[in-house]
Design a protein around this motif. Structure first.
Motif, PDB file in Angstrom:
ATOM      1  N   MET A   1       0.847  -1.193   0.000  1.00  0.00           N
ATOM      2  CA  MET A   1       0.000   0.000   0.000  1.00  0.00           C
ATOM      3  C   MET A   1       0.884   1.245   0.000  1.00  0.00           C
ATOM      4  O   MET A   1       1.792   1.374   0.815  1.00  0.00           O
ATOM      5  CB  MET A   1      -0.891   0.018   1.246  1.00  0.00           C
ATOM      6  N   ALA A   2       0.672   2.157  -0.919  1.00  0.00           N
ATOM      7  CA  ALA A   2       1.449   3.395  -0.959  1.00  0.00           C
ATOM      8  C   ALA A   2       1.117   4.247   0.240  1.00  0.00           C
ATOM      9  O   ALA A   2       0.001   4.274   0.724  1.00  0.00           O
ATOM     10  CB  ALA A   2       1.128   4.152  -2.246  1.00  0.00           C
ATOM     11  N   ALA A   3       2.129   4.986   0.733  1.00  0.00           N
ATOM     12  CA  ALA A   3       1.946   5.772   1.949  1.00  0.00           C
ATOM     13  C   ALA A   3       0.822   6.780   1.791  1.00  0.00           C
ATOM     14  O   ALA A   3       0.075   7.040   2.728  1.00  0.00           O
ATOM     15  CB  ALA A   3       3.254   6.470   2.308  1.00  0.00           C
ATOM     16  N   ARG A   4       0.688   7.365   0.564  1.00  0.00           N
ATOM     17  CA  ARG A   4      -0.315   8.413   0.396  1.00  0.00           C
ATOM     18  C   ARG A   4      -1.750   7.879   0.494  1.00  0.00           C
ATOM     19  O   ARG A   4      -2.676   8.644   0.727  1.00  0.00           O
ATOM     20  CB  ARG A   4      -0.113   9.121  -0.945  1.00  0.00           C
ATOM     21  N   SER A   5      -1.924   6.535   0.305  1.00  0.00           N
ATOM     22  CA  SER A   5      -3.273   5.979   0.352  1.00  0.00           C
ATOM     23  C   SER A   5      -3.605   5.393   1.716  1.00  0.00           C
ATOM     24  O   SER A   5      -4.678   4.839   1.898  1.00  0.00           O
ATOM     25  CB  SER A   5      -3.437   4.912  -0.735  1.00  0.00           C
ATOM     26  N   MET A   6      -2.682   5.504   2.644  1.00  0.00           N
ATOM     27  CA  MET A   6      -2.924   4.953   3.975  1.00  0.00           C
ATOM     28  C   MET A   6      -4.019   5.722   4.689  1.00  0.00           C
ATOM     29  O   MET A   6      -4.117   6.952   4.556  1.00  0.00           O
ATOM     30  CB  MET A   6      -1.649   5.037   4.819  1.00  0.00           C
ATOM     31  N   PRO A   7      -4.814   5.034   5.515  1.00  0.00           N
ATOM     32  CA  PRO A   7      -5.744   5.743   6.397  1.00  0.00           C
ATOM     33  C   PRO A   7      -4.956   6.645   7.347  1.00  0.00           C
ATOM     34  O   PRO A   7      -3.821   6.341   7.723  1.00  0.00           O
ATOM     35  CB  PRO A   7      -6.438   4.618   7.160  1.00  0.00           C
ATOM     36  N   THR A   8      -5.565   7.751   7.710  1.00  0.00           N
ATOM     37  CA  THR A   8      -4.945   8.702   8.641  1.00  0.00           C
ATOM     38  C   THR A   8      -5.805   8.811   9.891  1.00  0.00           C
ATOM     39  O   THR A   8      -7.040   8.884   9.804  1.00  0.00           O
ATOM     40  CB  THR A   8      -4.790  10.087   7.993  1.00  0.00           C
ATOM     41  N   ILE A   9      -5.164   8.804  11.041  1.00  0.00           N
ATOM     42  CA  ILE A   9      -5.860   8.979  12.316  1.00  0.00           C
ATOM     43  C   ILE A   9      -5.237  10.147  13.053  1.00  0.00           C
ATOM     44  O   ILE A   9      -4.013  10.207  13.216  1.00  0.00           O
ATOM     45  CB  ILE A   9      -5.795   7.711  13.190  1.00  0.00           C
ATOM     46  N   ASN A  10      -6.060  11.070  13.470  1.00  0.00           N
ATOM     47  CA  ASN A  10      -5.605  12.201  14.279  1.00  0.00           C
ATOM     48  C   ASN A  10      -5.802  11.858  15.751  1.00  0.00           C
ATOM     49  O   ASN A  10      -6.899  11.470  16.171  1.00  0.00           O
ATOM     50  CB  ASN A  10      -6.378  13.463  13.915  1.00  0.00           C
ATOM     51  N   LEU A  11      -4.749  12.002  16.536  1.00  0.00           N
ATOM     52  CA  LEU A  11      -4.761  11.635  17.944  1.00  0.00           C
ATOM     53  C   LEU A  11      -4.865  12.865  18.828  1.00  0.00           C
ATOM     54  O   LEU A  11      -4.473  13.975  18.428  1.00  0.00           O
ATOM     55  CB  LEU A  11      -3.485  10.862  18.286  1.00  0.00           C
ATOM     56  N   PRO A  12      -5.385  12.704  20.043  1.00  0.00           N
ATOM     57  CA  PRO A  12      -5.519  13.848  20.962  1.00  0.00           C
ATOM     58  C   PRO A  12      -4.169  14.505  21.238  1.00  0.00           C
ATOM     59  O   PRO A  12      -3.152  13.819  21.411  1.00  0.00           O
ATOM     60  CB  PRO A  12      -6.088  13.212  22.236  1.00  0.00           C
ATOM     61  N   THR A  13      -4.140  15.821  21.266  1.00  0.00           N
ATOM     62  CA  THR A  13      -2.878  16.548  21.407  1.00  0.00           C
ATOM     63  C   THR A  13      -2.184  16.273  22.742  1.00  0.00           C
ATOM     64  O   THR A  13      -0.970  16.446  22.851  1.00  0.00           O
ATOM     65  CB  THR A  13      -3.111  18.060  21.257  1.00  0.00           C
ATOM     66  N   HIS A  30      -8.161   6.368  22.953  1.00  0.00           N
ATOM     67  CA  HIS A  30      -7.556   7.590  22.433  1.00  0.00           C
ATOM     68  C   HIS A  30      -7.718   7.735  20.916  1.00  0.00           C
ATOM     69  O   HIS A  30      -7.161   8.659  20.320  1.00  0.00           O
ATOM     70  CB  HIS A  30      -6.063   7.640  22.790  1.00  0.00           C
ATOM     71  N   VAL A  31      -8.442   6.811  20.294  1.00  0.00           N
ATOM     72  CA  VAL A  31      -8.675   6.930  18.852  1.00  0.00           C
ATOM     73  C   VAL A  31     -10.157   7.192  18.619  1.00  0.00           C
ATOM     74  O   VAL A  31     -11.003   6.858  19.454  1.00  0.00           O
ATOM     75  CB  VAL A  31      -8.234   5.645  18.106  1.00  0.00           C
ATOM     76  N   PRO A  32     -10.496   7.815  17.492  1.00  0.00           N
ATOM     77  CA  PRO A  32     -11.906   8.090  17.202  1.00  0.00           C
ATOM     78  C   PRO A  32     -12.730   6.808  17.229  1.00  0.00           C
ATOM     79  O   PRO A  32     -12.348   5.806  16.602  1.00  0.00           O
ATOM     80  CB  PRO A  32     -11.863   8.695  15.797  1.00  0.00           C
ATOM     81  N   PRO A  33     -13.832   6.794  17.961  1.00  0.00           N
ATOM     82  CA  PRO A  33     -14.638   5.566  18.083  1.00  0.00           C
ATOM     83  C   PRO A  33     -15.214   5.085  16.765  1.00  0.00           C
ATOM     84  O   PRO A  33     -15.610   3.924  16.654  1.00  0.00           O
ATOM     85  CB  PRO A  33     -15.745   5.973  19.070  1.00  0.00           C
ATOM     86  N   SER A  34     -15.254   5.940  15.777  1.00  0.00           N
ATOM     87  CA  SER A  34     -15.803   5.540  14.477  1.00  0.00           C
ATOM     88  C   SER A  34     -14.796   4.779  13.613  1.00  0.00           C
ATOM     89  O   SER A  34     -15.146   4.294  12.534  1.00  0.00           O
ATOM     90  CB  SER A  34     -16.250   6.784  13.708  1.00  0.00           C
ATOM     91  N   THR A  35     -13.541   4.654  14.073  1.00  0.00           N
ATOM     92  CA  THR A  35     -12.508   3.991  13.275  1.00  0.00           C
ATOM     93  C   THR A  35     -12.832   2.516  13.093  1.00  0.00           C
ATOM     94  O   THR A  35     -13.017   1.787  14.062  1.00  0.00           O
ATOM     95  CB  THR A  35     -11.127   4.136  13.939  1.00  0.00           C
ATOM     96  N   ARG A  36     -12.904   2.078  11.854  1.00  0.00           N
ATOM     97  CA  ARG A  36     -13.181   0.681  11.534  1.00  0.00           C
ATOM     98  C   ARG A  36     -12.177   0.228  10.474  1.00  0.00           C
ATOM     99  O   ARG A  36     -12.296   0.553   9.297  1.00  0.00           O
ATOM    100  CB  ARG A  36     -14.609   0.505  11.000  1.00  0.00           C
ATOM    101  N   LEU A  37     -11.178  -0.538  10.900  1.00  0.00           N
ATOM    102  CA  LEU A  37     -10.149  -1.019   9.991  1.00  0.00           C
ATOM    103  C   LEU A  37      -9.847  -2.479  10.304  1.00  0.00           C
ATOM    104  O   LEU A  37     -10.117  -2.962  11.408  1.00  0.00           O
ATOM    105  CB  LEU A  37      -8.858  -0.194  10.141  1.00  0.00           C
ATOM    106  N   ALA A  38      -9.291  -3.177   9.338  1.00  0.00           N
ATOM    107  CA  ALA A  38      -8.884  -4.560   9.560  1.00  0.00           C
ATOM    108  C   ALA A  38      -7.567  -4.582  10.324  1.00  0.00           C
ATOM    109  O   ALA A  38      -6.699  -3.719  10.120  1.00  0.00           O
ATOM    110  CB  ALA A  38      -8.728  -5.279   8.223  1.00  0.00           C
ATOM    111  N   SER A  39      -7.404  -5.555  11.204  1.00  0.00           N
ATOM    112  CA  SER A  39      -6.130  -5.712  11.898  1.00  0.00           C
ATOM    113  C   SER A  39      -5.005  -5.881  10.882  1.00  0.00           C
ATOM    114  O   SER A  39      -5.147  -6.605   9.889  1.00  0.00           O
ATOM    115  CB  SER A  39      -6.160  -6.931  12.814  1.00  0.00           C
ATOM    116  N   GLY A  40      -3.890  -5.192  11.156  1.00  0.00           N
ATOM    117  CA  GLY A  40      -2.755  -5.257  10.245  1.00  0.00           C
ATOM    118  C   GLY A  40      -2.738  -4.176   9.205  1.00  0.00           C
ATOM    119  O   GLY A  40      -1.856  -4.157   8.335  1.00  0.00           O
ATOM    120  N   THR A  41      -3.672  -3.230   9.264  1.00  0.00           N
ATOM    121  CA  THR A  41      -3.694  -2.101   8.341  1.00  0.00           C
ATOM    122  C   THR A  41      -2.672  -1.064   8.793  1.00  0.00           C
ATOM    123  O   THR A  41      -2.671  -0.649   9.963  1.00  0.00           O
ATOM    124  CB  THR A  41      -5.086  -1.446   8.289  1.00  0.00           C
TER     125      THR A  41
END
Length: 397
Positions: A1-13, A30-41
């Motif tokens: 997977m190319a870096a530019r297509s990776m999912p992005t997560i913003n974390l609390p400051t 500490h991650v947005p509760p709506s995050t839904r990804l497969a393990s290993g992403t």
């Protein structure tokens, strides 16, 4: 997977300082509760102006394990990390030692993965679903980094299926290790059961603590509780102990302990191997009024999570109080804990409470943790899981 297509997560400051220091974990709350990804992403992480790259885990309380703040790891990155870990263990290879931890997860920059080397066989263990995507590249890195490697196997996790004749072992490359594998540790021979033994075969993290016991054992009667295959007893015997008693609840462990003594030409009537419950054995020893010059405690972890730490501490206090009563006045207690939730400071407090319950005084004369093949990053206190204390037992005056 190319870096530019990776999912992005913003974390609390508020995590920024924590992450900049290099802590490798982000918990799920500490991650947005709506995050839904497969393990290993692979995920790109942002926290203020900090950036990192981590693997998402869909099941663990640790939602993200961070591998780099510079790039998305690839096969070459993994090869470099394994080679660095191999080079860092060079001092061990100069000590007549052929069994050690080659890669210690977070301590070597590879969260969730450990690799133990037993002679020419590498044993991989994983502690997170997300790192499954790295295993193939880790195996290739081992082939490129470890001279004369003969096989790479994997030790199954407790929650894995177990449906073939090799038990807990899965062959990943090369050949299976022999069932009767014998390794060396500071020149001593030890049976390493990679198929059915605890951990990956041996408790490698206590190697230098066992060596310490050897230096304090001359002329002493030694009781080794939770002895497993008797390694502490073996070092005590080589150090000149007048007698050793090894106690473990597993009959197979007691048999292997006796065999280790035979392998090292240390067997004799003064060395005893018992399959007993250690708490019960200590109770009965107190009732008989018997004492030893040196009592060793290396129990299994009493807590798997923070919610169990209070009960675990009570169990440690009870165990150590029993052991103290079995130490002759002026004798030694060697006490250990592998419970990561119990800090070194709280371990010492626990020992003080155990001594107070028995109206004895403990004077700590040596304190250590795990050996150099289990490195602890300065920013990762959780990695300092092993505690080992040698203390003199004296009457209160």
């Amino acid at each position: 997977m190319a870096a530019r297509s990776m999912p992005t997560i913003n974390l609390p400051t508020q995590l920024k300082a924590h992450l900049q220091a290099g802590h490798p974990w982000v918990y799920r709350d500490h991650v947005p509760p709506s995050t839904r990804l497969a393990s290993g992403t692979w995920v790109r992480l942002h926290c203020g102006n900090w950036q990192g790259f981590g693997l998402w885990d869909a099941r663990s309380p640790i939602a993200l394990r961070i591998f780099s703040s510079r790039m998305q790891p690839d096969a070459n990155w993994i090869k470099t990390m394994v080679q660095q870990a191999w080079q860092a263990r060079e001092p061990l290879r100069q000590t007549a030692t052929t069994a050690y931890r080659l890669l210690f997860g977070e301590g070597d920059g590879m969260p969730g993965i450990t690799i133990d080397l037993y002679n020419q066989y590498a044993v991989i263990a994983t502690y997170a679903d997300c790192v499954e995507v790295l295993i193939a590249d880790v195996v290739k890195a081992l082939q490129a980094s470890v001279p004369q490697l003969r096989g790479v196997v994997r030790r199954r996790r407790d929650d894995s299926e177990n449906d073939d004749e090799t038990g807990k072992i899965e062959l990943l490359w090369g050949e299976l290790p022999p069932a009767n594998l014998v390794v060396q540790e500071h020149g001593l021979k030890l049976i390493a059961n990679l198929f059915e033994g605890q951990k990956t075969g041996l408790f490698l993290d206590h190697r230098e603590n066992r060596h310490t016991i050897e230096q304090w054992s001359k002329g002493k009667t030694v009781l080794n509780c939770f002895s497993y295959t008797g390694a502490f007893s073996l070092y005590a015997a080589r150090g000149g102990a007048s007698a050793t008693t090894s106690v473990d609840i597993a009959p197979a462990a007691a048999r292997d302990a006796e065999q280790n003594f035979v392998l090292n030409d240390l067997m004799g009537e003064q060395h005893t191997f018992l399959a007993r419950d250690c708490f019960d054995f200590l109770h009965r020893t107190i009732q008989r009024g018997e004492t030893y010059d040196l009592v060793i405690l290396d129990p299994p972890s009493f807590a798997r999570s923070k919610k169990n730490i209070h009960a675990a501490t009570r169990a440690y206090v009870k165990l150590n109080a029993l052991a103290i009563q079995c130490v002759a006045t002026g004798g030694l207690l060697a006490s250990a804990s592998c419970t990561s939730q119990l800090s070194p400071a709280n371990f010492r407090l626990m020992l003080g409470e155990a001594a107070a319950q028995t109206d004895q005084q403990l004077r700590i004369i040596h304190e250590a943790g795990q050996a150099l093949d289990h490195p602890v990053p300065a920013h990762f206190n959780e990695g300092r899981y092993l505690k080992f204390v040698l203390a003199r037992v004296d009457e209160r005056m």
